[in-house]
Design a protein around this motif. Structure first.
Motif, short mmCIF file in Angstrom:
data_model
loop_
_atom_site.label_atom_id
_atom_site.label_comp_id
_atom_site.label_asym_id
_atom_site.label_seq_id
_atom_site.Cartn_x
_atom_site.Cartn_y
_atom_site.Cartn_z
N VAL A 1 1.03 -1.42 0.12
CA VAL A 1 -0.12 -0.21 -0.34
C VAL A 1 1.30 0.86 0.30
CG1 VAL A 1 -1.62 1.41 0.97
CG2 VAL A 1 -1.87 -1.06 1.22
N GLY A 2 0.68 2.31 -1.18
CA GLY A 2 1.63 3.19 -1.35
C GLY A 2 0.14 4.31 -1.26
N THR A 3 0.51 5.57 -0.92
CA THR A 3 -0.72 7.30 -0.80
C THR A 3 -1.07 7.18 -2.60
OG1 THR A 3 1.14 8.26 -1.27
CG2 THR A 3 0.02 7.88 0.76
N VAL A 4 0.44 7.16 -2.99
CA VAL A 4 -0.26 6.79 -4.81
C VAL A 4 -0.42 5.48 -5.90
CG1 VAL A 4 0.73 7.31 -7.06
CG2 VAL A 4 1.33 8.74 -4.96
N ARG A 5 -0.04 4.26 -5.92
CA ARG A 5 -0.22 3.47 -6.28
C ARG A 5 -0.16 2.62 -4.93
NH1 ARG A 5 3.64 5.68 -8.87
NH2 ARG A 5 5.78 4.52 -7.87
N VAL A 6 -0.51 1.31 -5.37
CA VAL A 6 -0.98 -0.14 -4.11
C VAL A 6 -0.58 -1.17 -5.66
CG1 VAL A 6 -2.60 -1.24 -3.37
CG2 VAL A 6 -2.80 0.38 -3.37
N GLY A 7 0.40 -1.59 -5.21
CA GLY A 7 1.13 -3.07 -5.92
C GLY A 7 0.24 -4.58 -5.50
N VAL A 8 0.30 -4.69 -6.31
CA VAL A 8 -0.42 -6.67 -5.75
C VAL A 8 0.10 -8.07 -6.56
CG1 VAL A 8 -2.52 -7.85 -6.42
CG2 VAL A 8 -2.66 -5.51 -6.09
N ALA A 9 0.48 -8.53 -5.86
CA ALA A 9 0.90 -10.23 -6.20
C ALA A 9 0.14 -11.55 -5.80
CB ALA A 9 2.21 -10.76 -5.11
N LEU A 10 -0.02 -12.17 -6.69
CA LEU A 10 -0.35 -13.72 -6.96
C LEU A 10 0.91 -14.98 -5.91
CD1 LEU A 10 -2.58 -13.42 -9.72
CD2 LEU A 10 -3.10 -12.77 -7.32
N CYS A 11 -0.04 -15.68 -5.40
CA CYS A 11 0.77 -17.03 -5.34
C CYS A 11 0.20 -17.76 -5.88
CB CYS A 11 1.38 -17.26 -3.75
SG CYS A 11 0.02 -18.20 -2.63
N ASP A 12 1.09 -19.48 -6.11
CA ASP A 12 -0.22 -20.69 -6.84
C ASP A 12 -0.66 -21.02 -5.83
OD1 ASP A 12 2.48 -22.76 -5.90
OD2 ASP A 12 2.71 -21.18 -5.93
N ARG A 13 -1.47 -22.35 -5.85
CA ARG A 13 -2.53 -22.39 -5.00
C ARG A 13 -1.41 -23.33 -3.89
NH1 ARG A 13 -7.32 -23.04 -6.18
NH2 ARG A 13 -7.53 -22.26 -8.67
N ASP A 14 -0.26 -23.69 -4.61
CA ASP A 14 0.79 -24.35 -3.38
C ASP A 14 0.77 -23.61 -2.25
OD1 ASP A 14 -0.64 -27.26 -4.69
OD2 ASP A 14 0.91 -27.02 -6.02
N GLY A 15 1.61 -22.33 -2.57
CA GLY A 15 2.30 -21.59 -2.52
C GLY A 15 3.85 -21.40 -1.78
N ILE A 16 3.60 -21.46 -3.31
CA ILE A 16 5.15 -21.39 -3.48
C ILE A 16 6.22 -20.73 -3.62
CG2 ILE A 16 6.92 -23.22 -4.30
CD1 ILE A 16 5.37 -25.21 -4.93
N LEU A 17 5.75 -20.06 -5.06
CA LEU A 17 5.77 -18.97 -5.46
C LEU A 17 4.62 -17.47 -5.36
CD1 LEU A 17 8.50 -17.64 -6.70
CD2 LEU A 17 7.87 -18.60 -8.92
N ALA A 18 5.68 -16.87 -4.60
CA ALA A 18 5.15 -15.47 -5.03
C ALA A 18 5.57 -14.38 -6.18
CB ALA A 18 4.53 -14.42 -3.66
N THR A 19 4.64 -13.82 -6.75
CA THR A 19 4.17 -13.46 -8.33
C THR A 19 4.05 -12.22 -8.22
OG1 THR A 19 3.11 -14.55 -10.03
CG2 THR A 19 5.30 -15.41 -10.30
#
Length: 199
Positions: A20-38
């Protein structure tokens, strides 16, 4: 309002990370197995209509995500200042929006010290020019926050962070406007990022 994550098995499935930022909000996802966030996407922060909050809630619903991890910026001494309050307020808004959609998806705050610094360093090491960092650094930071959380969950075998409850105030109205004014942009700028967030 937050409460410590319960000592229980952590949710299994797709999870979202949010920076969370005042200007932008970054969003990431991880796979169903919770191995890698992208990294996934960067949203413009809209504190008047909170359209970005609704976009994230819609993504949770669309993907069937089981948890949202929001970064909680603390100082190196572990103190919480204006940026931490901003992140907490945002997490409460998101929890309220999810609740209004009938989604029982936990929103948890997890310590994110140095996430943006690390994101900038990783982008530099990947060969991206500094002027192009702004386009993706927030979603890269969100991926770092999420990766840290899912790694801790696996290492500890329990959930991590503090679960956030919906704010004790009306959520978003039909036109998307918040019923209370958005928090003012913090003035304490002892440490800042390109996202306008105070670290």
């Amino acid at each position: 309002m937050t409460s410590p994550a319960e000592s229980r098995a952590y949710p299994q499935g797709i999870k979202l990370g949010v920076d969370v930022g005042t200007v932008r909000v970054g969003v990431a996802l991880c796979d169903r197995d919770g191995i890698l966030a992208t990294p996934y996407k960067t949203l413009d922060r809209n504190p008047k209509k909170n359209s970005d909050v609704r976009v994230i809630a819609a993504l949770v619903e669309e993907l069937g995500a089981v948890q949202v991890i929001v970064g909680l910026p603390r100082t190196m001494k572990g103190e919480e200042h204006a940026s931490a309050r901003m992140a907490t307020d945002y997490a409460e808004l998101l929890a309220g929006e999810l609740e209004s959609r009938g989604l029982d998806v936990p929103v948890c705050l997890v310590d994110e010290r140095l996430s943006s610094v690390t994101a900038h360093r990783n982008l530099h090491e990947a060969g991206m020019s500094s002027r192009n960092h702004r386009k993706v650094v927030d979603q890269v930071a969100a991926a770092g926050i999420l990766q840290h959380a899912i790694d801790m969950q696996k290492a500890r075998g329990t959930d991590v962070g503090s679960r956030v409850n919906a704010a004790a105030r009306p959520g978003l109205s039909g036109d998307g406007a918040a019923s209370t004014p958005a928090p003012a942009v913090p003035e304490d700028n002892t440490r800042s990022s390109e996202n306008g967030r105070l670290l």
